[in-house]
Design an enzyme around this catalytic site. Sequence first.
Site, PDB file in Angstrom:
ATOM      1  N   LYS A  71      -6.355  46.245 -17.743  1.00  0.00           N
ATOM      2  CA  LYS A  71      -7.069  47.480 -16.786  1.00  0.00           C
ATOM      3  C   LYS A  71      -7.981  46.650 -15.764  1.00  0.00           C
ATOM      4  O   LYS A  71      -8.024  47.267 -14.734  1.00  0.00           O
ATOM      5  CB  LYS A  71      -7.811  48.132 -17.623  1.00  0.00           C
ATOM      6  N   ASP A 108      -9.531  58.089 -17.087  1.00  0.00           N
ATOM      7  CA  ASP A 108     -10.373  58.357 -18.204  1.00  0.00           C
ATOM      8  C   ASP A 108     -11.837  59.215 -17.881  1.00  0.00           C
ATOM      9  O   ASP A 108     -12.110  59.833 -18.862  1.00  0.00           O
ATOM     10  CB  ASP A 108     -10.807  56.775 -18.862  1.00  0.00           C
TER      11      ASP A 108
END
Length: 279
Positions: A71, A108
């Site tokens: 990520k 997210d």
Amino acid sequence: MTITGKTKVAGIMGWPVSHSKSPSLHGFWLREHGIDGTYIPMPVKPENLKTALRALPALGFAGVNLTVPHKEEALRIVDDVSPAAQRIGAVNTIVVRDNGHLTADNTDVTGFIANLRQNAAAWDAKMPAVVLGAGGAARAICVGLIDAGCPEIRLVNRTPEKTKALAKVIGGNIQGAAWERRHDVLAGAGLLVNTTTLGMEGQPALELDLAALPAYAVVNDIVYAPLETPLLAQARQRGLAVVDGLGMLLHQAAPAFAAWFGVMPHVTPALRAHVLSGS
Ligand code: ATR
């Protein structure tokens, strides 16, 4: 559905990736909407991430999700980064543009907020929130809360240096508190979110006295294995509204699906049941 040369392809890169629930949930939506598409898990070693991502346009991929440990590194590889992903320092969704550019986002943030809005009608964004943990997930959650108008985040983490680093990068009113004070900072809070790994299968339980939490507070654990963590069980016993971690996973996937396949899907009880069934 049969895969042909016209099938749109997306997937997830991680190392390891076999545990990921994303193929199951995107597969459900693809079938639900009758889309000629597929979503595949791709085990990509960290040293191969750049080669793998740069190959996506040539291979005709619509895009990918990224999970641990890619990520952060992906930020340095892609062409365009959304303000949210930049602020968080992590990417979970990449879209391949028509010109071959890789655009990165972090869904997210909206996934966390959408899950609360869907499953916690009592949640008041204008009340102080307590966030436990200061890792990547906590960063996304703090950005979401600040953007939703949260006036004060009480951030409790075992390692104070990480709290300071998070507060510096994210901005907003983030008040750091020592791990030992996690019981006291609950007073007057409208939301408690656990972003630590405590309570996860194979990890110790989170030891927390919820007595100071007001009766109107919402308790959210982003751990989803098990679905009902000891924290959520304890909160439920106190009569508090609880939100489990699976919803955030489902909601973060929706904007990615829309970007790749052109349809905004819905998070429904049928989707939840399908993902929980492990099929
Ligand atoms: P993610 O990216 O999912 O947020 P992470 O970056 O590994 O995962 O963060 C895990 C969080 O759990 C961290 O805040 C970590 O605390 P430290 O910053 O002190 O490492 C927290 N955590 C893990 N084990 C813990 C424990 N035994 N007690 C308290 N906090 C713990």
